[in-house]
Design a protein around this motif. Structure first.
Motif, PDB file in Angstrom:
ATOM      1  N   ILE A 233       0.847  -1.199   0.000  1.00 26.10           N
ATOM      2  CA  ILE A 233       0.000   0.000   0.000  1.00 26.10           C
ATOM      3  C   ILE A 233       0.881   1.247   0.000  1.00 26.10           C
ATOM      4  O   ILE A 233       1.874   1.328   0.732  1.00 26.10           O
ATOM      5  CB  ILE A 233      -0.917   0.018   1.242  1.00 26.10           C
ATOM      6  CG1 ILE A 233      -1.940  -1.111   1.181  1.00 26.10           C
ATOM      7  CG2 ILE A 233      -1.611   1.369   1.398  1.00 26.10           C
ATOM      8  CD1 ILE A 233      -2.982  -0.964   0.089  1.00 26.10           C
ATOM      9  N   PHE A 234       0.531   2.223  -0.821  1.00 25.13           N
ATOM     10  CA  PHE A 234       1.203   3.523  -0.770  1.00 25.13           C
ATOM     11  C   PHE A 234       0.860   4.204   0.552  1.00 25.13           C
ATOM     12  O   PHE A 234      -0.313   4.414   0.878  1.00 25.13           O
ATOM     13  CB  PHE A 234       0.750   4.415  -1.932  1.00 25.13           C
ATOM     14  CG  PHE A 234       1.360   4.065  -3.249  1.00 25.13           C
ATOM     15  CD1 PHE A 234       2.647   4.485  -3.565  1.00 25.13           C
ATOM     16  CD2 PHE A 234       0.646   3.325  -4.184  1.00 25.13           C
ATOM     17  CE1 PHE A 234       3.215   4.177  -4.795  1.00 25.13           C
ATOM     18  CE2 PHE A 234       1.205   3.015  -5.414  1.00 25.13           C
ATOM     19  CZ  PHE A 234       2.497   3.429  -5.718  1.00 25.13           C
ATOM     20  N   GLU A 235       1.893   4.580   1.297  1.00 22.06           N
ATOM     21  CA  GLU A 235       1.673   5.172   2.619  1.00 22.06           C
ATOM     22  C   GLU A 235       0.991   6.530   2.536  1.00 22.06           C
ATOM     23  O   GLU A 235       0.314   6.943   3.472  1.00 22.06           O
ATOM     24  CB  GLU A 235       3.020   5.300   3.343  1.00 22.06           C
ATOM     25  CG  GLU A 235       3.647   3.945   3.648  1.00 22.06           C
ATOM     26  CD  GLU A 235       5.127   4.042   3.899  1.00 22.06           C
ATOM     27  OE1 GLU A 235       5.782   4.907   3.283  1.00 22.06           O
ATOM     28  OE2 GLU A 235       5.638   3.259   4.702  1.00 22.06           O
ATOM     29  N   GLN A 236       1.172   7.250   1.409  1.00 21.70           N
ATOM     30  CA  GLN A 236       0.573   8.573   1.288  1.00 21.70           C
ATOM     31  C   GLN A 236      -0.739   8.540   0.508  1.00 21.70           C
ATOM     32  O   GLN A 236      -1.077   9.474  -0.218  1.00 21.70           O
ATOM     33  CB  GLN A 236       1.565   9.549   0.648  1.00 21.70           C
ATOM     34  CG  GLN A 236       2.800   9.740   1.511  1.00 21.70           C
ATOM     35  CD  GLN A 236       3.461  11.068   1.324  1.00 21.70           C
ATOM     36  OE1 GLN A 236       3.139  12.039   2.004  1.00 21.70           O
ATOM     37  NE2 GLN A 236       4.403  11.139   0.407  1.00 21.70           N
ATOM     38  N   SER A 237      -1.481   7.456   0.684  1.00 20.56           N
ATOM     39  CA  SER A 237      -2.826   7.387   0.115  1.00 20.56           C
ATOM     40  C   SER A 237      -3.695   8.457   0.770  1.00 20.56           C
ATOM     41  O   SER A 237      -3.517   8.782   1.943  1.00 20.56           O
ATOM     42  CB  SER A 237      -3.420   6.001   0.362  1.00 20.56           C
ATOM     43  OG  SER A 237      -2.674   4.995  -0.302  1.00 20.56           O
ATOM     44  N   PRO A 238      -4.659   9.016   0.041  1.00 19.04           N
ATOM     45  CA  PRO A 238      -5.467  10.124   0.590  1.00 19.04           C
ATOM     46  C   PRO A 238      -6.438   9.665   1.671  1.00 19.04           C
ATOM     47  O   PRO A 238      -7.135   8.658   1.515  1.00 19.04           O
ATOM     48  CB  PRO A 238      -6.206  10.662  -0.637  1.00 19.04           C
ATOM     49  CG  PRO A 238      -6.193   9.552  -1.625  1.00 19.04           C
ATOM     50  CD  PRO A 238      -4.954   8.759  -1.377  1.00 19.04           C
ATOM     51  N   THR A 239      -6.462  10.412   2.771  1.00 18.89           N
ATOM     52  CA  THR A 239      -7.376  10.151   3.877  1.00 18.89           C
ATOM     53  C   THR A 239      -7.945  11.466   4.383  1.00 18.89           C
ATOM     54  O   THR A 239      -7.351  12.533   4.172  1.00 18.89           O
ATOM     55  CB  THR A 239      -6.667   9.423   5.044  1.00 18.89           C
ATOM     56  OG1 THR A 239      -5.614  10.257   5.552  1.00 18.89           O
ATOM     57  CG2 THR A 239      -6.068   8.102   4.591  1.00 18.89           C
ATOM     58  N   VAL A 240      -9.081  11.391   5.064  1.00 17.30           N
ATOM     59  CA  VAL A 240      -9.759  12.575   5.588  1.00 17.30           C
ATOM     60  C   VAL A 240     -10.055  12.355   7.062  1.00 17.30           C
ATOM     61  O   VAL A 240     -10.816  11.439   7.424  1.00 17.30           O
ATOM     62  CB  VAL A 240     -11.068  12.858   4.824  1.00 17.30           C
ATOM     63  CG1 VAL A 240     -11.743  14.103   5.377  1.00 17.30           C
ATOM     64  CG2 VAL A 240     -10.803  13.012   3.329  1.00 17.30           C
ATOM     65  N   ALA A 241      -9.478  13.188   7.935  1.00 12.78           N
ATOM     66  CA  ALA A 241      -9.677  13.022   9.373  1.00 12.78           C
ATOM     67  C   ALA A 241     -11.105  13.344   9.787  1.00 12.78           C
ATOM     68  O   ALA A 241     -11.647  12.721  10.710  1.00 12.78           O
ATOM     69  CB  ALA A 241      -8.697  13.909  10.138  1.00 12.78           C
ATOM     70  N   ALA A 242     -11.732  14.310   9.126  1.00 10.50           N
ATOM     71  CA  ALA A 242     -13.045  14.790   9.561  1.00 10.50           C
ATOM     72  C   ALA A 242     -14.085  13.681   9.614  1.00 10.50           C
ATOM     73  O   ALA A 242     -14.891  13.603  10.547  1.00 10.50           O
ATOM     74  CB  ALA A 242     -13.521  15.917   8.651  1.00 10.50           C
ATOM     75  N   ASP A 243     -14.089  12.790   8.613  1.00  7.60           N
ATOM     76  CA  ASP A 243     -15.102  11.727   8.605  1.00  7.60           C
ATOM     77  C   ASP A 243     -14.511  10.324   8.489  1.00  7.60           C
ATOM     78  O   ASP A 243     -15.240   9.340   8.362  1.00  7.60           O
ATOM     79  CB  ASP A 243     -16.106  11.956   7.468  1.00  7.60           C
ATOM     80  CG  ASP A 243     -15.467  11.935   6.089  1.00  7.60           C
ATOM     81  OD1 ASP A 243     -14.248  11.661   5.982  1.00  7.60           O
ATOM     82  OD2 ASP A 243     -16.179  12.203   5.102  1.00  7.60           O
ATOM     83  N   GLY A 244     -13.180  10.223   8.512  1.00  2.00           N
ATOM     84  CA  GLY A 244     -12.555   8.904   8.470  1.00  2.00           C
ATOM     85  C   GLY A 244     -12.508   8.262   7.097  1.00  2.00           C
ATOM     86  O   GLY A 244     -12.200   7.077   6.976  1.00  2.00           O
ATOM     87  N   THR A 245     -12.771   9.031   6.051  1.00  2.00           N
ATOM     88  CA  THR A 245     -12.705   8.486   4.694  1.00  2.00           C
ATOM     89  C   THR A 245     -11.252   8.236   4.299  1.00  2.00           C
ATOM     90  O   THR A 245     -10.373   9.054   4.560  1.00  2.00           O
ATOM     91  CB  THR A 245     -13.342   9.459   3.689  1.00  2.00           C
ATOM     92  OG1 THR A 245     -14.722   9.620   4.004  1.00  2.00           O
ATOM     93  CG2 THR A 245     -13.214   8.945   2.264  1.00  2.00           C
ATOM     94  N   ALA A 246     -11.003   7.098   3.659  1.00  2.00           N
ATOM     95  CA  ALA A 246      -9.666   6.789   3.170  1.00  2.00           C
ATOM     96  C   ALA A 246      -9.774   5.995   1.874  1.00  2.00           C
ATOM     97  O   ALA A 246     -10.720   5.228   1.682  1.00  2.00           O
ATOM     98  CB  ALA A 246      -8.874   5.997   4.205  1.00  2.00           C
ATOM     99  N   TYR A 247      -8.787   6.215   1.011  1.00  2.00           N
ATOM    100  CA  TYR A 247      -8.668   5.429  -0.217  1.00  2.00           C
ATOM    101  C   TYR A 247      -7.235   4.914  -0.271  1.00  2.00           C
ATOM    102  O   TYR A 247      -6.328   5.605  -0.744  1.00  2.00           O
ATOM    103  CB  TYR A 247      -8.998   6.275  -1.446  1.00  2.00           C
ATOM    104  CG  TYR A 247     -10.438   6.714  -1.487  1.00  2.00           C
ATOM    105  CD1 TYR A 247     -11.435   5.867  -1.984  1.00  2.00           C
ATOM    106  CD2 TYR A 247     -10.817   7.961  -0.994  1.00  2.00           C
ATOM    107  CE1 TYR A 247     -12.772   6.262  -1.988  1.00  2.00           C
ATOM    108  CE2 TYR A 247     -12.142   8.358  -1.009  1.00  2.00           C
ATOM    109  CZ  TYR A 247     -13.114   7.508  -1.510  1.00  2.00           C
ATOM    110  OH  TYR A 247     -14.436   7.901  -1.505  1.00  2.00           O
ATOM    111  N   PHE A 248      -7.027   3.709   0.263  1.00  2.00           N
ATOM    112  CA  PHE A 248      -5.692   3.129   0.269  1.00  2.00           C
ATOM    113  C   PHE A 248      -5.422   2.520  -1.107  1.00  2.00           C
ATOM    114  O   PHE A 248      -6.165   1.673  -1.584  1.00  2.00           O
ATOM    115  CB  PHE A 248      -5.561   2.084   1.370  1.00  2.00           C
ATOM    116  CG  PHE A 248      -5.586   2.678   2.751  1.00  2.00           C
ATOM    117  CD1 PHE A 248      -4.508   3.413   3.223  1.00  2.00           C
ATOM    118  CD2 PHE A 248      -6.691   2.520   3.576  1.00  2.00           C
ATOM    119  CE1 PHE A 248      -4.523   3.973   4.493  1.00  2.00           C
ATOM    120  CE2 PHE A 248      -6.712   3.075   4.843  1.00  2.00           C
ATOM    121  CZ  PHE A 248      -5.626   3.805   5.301  1.00  2.00           C
ATOM    122  N   ILE A 249      -4.347   2.969  -1.739  1.00  2.00           N
ATOM    123  CA  ILE A 249      -4.008   2.574  -3.104  1.00  2.00           C
ATOM    124  C   ILE A 249      -2.797   1.636  -3.063  1.00  2.00           C
ATOM    125  O   ILE A 249      -1.800   1.918  -2.396  1.00  2.00           O
ATOM    126  CB  ILE A 249      -3.686   3.810  -3.963  1.00  2.00           C
ATOM    127  CG1 ILE A 249      -4.882   4.771  -3.960  1.00  2.00           C
ATOM    128  CG2 ILE A 249      -3.338   3.409  -5.387  1.00  2.00           C
ATOM    129  CD1 ILE A 249      -4.593   6.103  -4.631  1.00  2.00           C
TER     130      ILE A 249
END
Length: 401
Positions: A233-249
């Motif tokens: 997994i790319f460690e710098q995959s985009p994530t959002v703290a406000a609602d916990g959304t993440a897209y691990f690539i």
């Protein structure tokens, strides 16, 4: 020649010229300017707009001199700079009023007592407002998730490895470490909400840490959802703290939509290549197949409101995940389809976007430090900031967390 033999008219001219030279020399000496005493002041930056961004420069050629640039992306103008010494990490609070920098120094430059520090800066004056000593921090190549803030910026999470994997939890109001959370076998911090974070683990799971008001720590793990030695997994995959959304690539281009929380859930993955009408890329079991793959440093950026994800892509074999992107592919994260693609004139190691209705997109030239600002909706180039830095590695825009 004697004066007696000089004609009267010529003599008068010579004497007049001598008088003028004498007076001129005296006047020049008397007119020496009085230098004004130097004065210093502090310039206050205007309130941050959605297009006032931070750019991290790791300065790899002499990385004790790292820095964070404040950039007016509307005009392609450098507004200011703060230090980010030796593999520093930085974050911007959700209200864009404070900049945090986690950094490391030594008392005698390259030796002596080591100081792991968390500095807080006023984002308008760039004046330091707190300089906190940390127990430790991981002295590794800067990534967004070595150091991160919770959803409202009241807490900072500092990943460290001294001597084992752990996270320092910092109260940003009291400016002190409140607890150290051990995360054995796991690394980095992906905040969700105001009282928890997740970490990627070597067994292919996600560890979820919840911080209780009483100081108690809870930890759960997801089921394994990726194979680190087969398709990491790319460690710098985009994530959002406000609602916990993440897209691990993953390295091959699989996207794992995740809802982070006390019990994180990982949805069925989808393929970047299939979303673009291509065959899914193979993992390390077929390492020599050339196809379009994600790669770079800051490999992807999420525009939250439109559910659009910008991904750096290049043609290569499986182990080319560090190669810079020659194109940016834009995906609808709800339909999993590619909706735009932007060929880049210069391959980029980073891609970033702002979070407003008219977003800007950022890329960079890793070789000479040029920074490119484009319209995120069309890909149209707007500004080039020549040689902004030495080793530009990631951007932070207001509201992206």
């Amino acid at each position: 020649m004697s004066l007696q033999k000089v004609r009267p008219s010529l003599l008068r001219a010579l004497l007049g010229s001598a008088a003028i030279l004498t007076m001129g020399g005296t006047a020049a000496k008397a007119a020496e300017p009085v230098l004004q005493t130097e004065q210093s002041d502090v310039v206050t930056l205007p309130p941050y707009s959605p297009h006032t961004i931070l750019v991290e420069d790791a300065v790899y050629t002499h990385n004790k001199d790292g820095r964070v640039y404040v950039v007016d992306a509307d005009n392609g103008k450098l507004l200011g700079m703060v230090q980010a010494a030796y593999n520093g990490n930085m974050a911007l609070t959700p209200d864009a009023k404070r900049i945090y920098v986690a950094e490391t120094t030594w008392e005698r430059g390259n030796r002596g007592a080591r100081n792991d520090l968390l500095a807080e800066y006023d984002a308008s004056t760039l004046k330091i407002t707190s300089d906190e000593k940390l127990p430790a921090r991981a002295l590794v190549t800067p990534k967004k998730n070595d150091f991160a803030l919770n959803a409202d910026g009241s807490r900072a999470y500092v990943y460290q490895m001294s001597p084992s994997n752990a996270v320092e939890v910092v109260d940003n109001t009291a400016h002190k470490v409140t607890q150290t959370v051990e995360i054995p076998g796991c690394a980095l911090v992906y905040p969700w909400g105001n009282s928890g974070f997740s970490s990627l683990c070597a067994d292919g799971t996600l560890a979820n840490v919840s911080l209780g008001a009483d100081g108690k720590v809870g930890m759960t793990h997801t089921a394994p959802f990726f194979e680190p030695d087969k398709d990491g997994i790319f460690e710098q995959s985009p994530t959002v703290a406000a609602d916990g959304t993440a897209y691990f690539i993953s390295y091959s281009g699989m996207v794992y939509p995740t809802k982070m929380g006390e019990n994180s859930t990982v949805e069925k993955p989808w393929s970047l290549q299939e979303g673009a009408g291509l065959k899914a890329a193979p993992d390390s079991s077929k390492p020599f197949e050339v196809t379009w793959r994600p790669g770079g440093w800051q490999i992807a950026a999420l525009h939250k409101a439109s559910h659009q994800m910008y991904v750096l892509m290049h043609k290569g074999t499986f182990w080319t995940h560090k190669d810079n992107g020659t194109e940016v592919w834009v995906y609808d994260t709800q339909t999993h389809k590619r909706i735009r693609r932007y060929p880049l004139k210069v391959a980029s190691n980073l891609v970033g976007v702002t979070q407003d209705e008219h977003p800007l997109m950022f890329t960079a030239n890793e070789d000479n430090g040029d920074f490119f600002i484009s319209d995120a909706l069309t890909g149209k180039p707007l500004h080039t900031m020549k040689a902004l830095g030495t080793s530009l590695i990631f951007t932070v825009a207001p509201g992206e967390g």
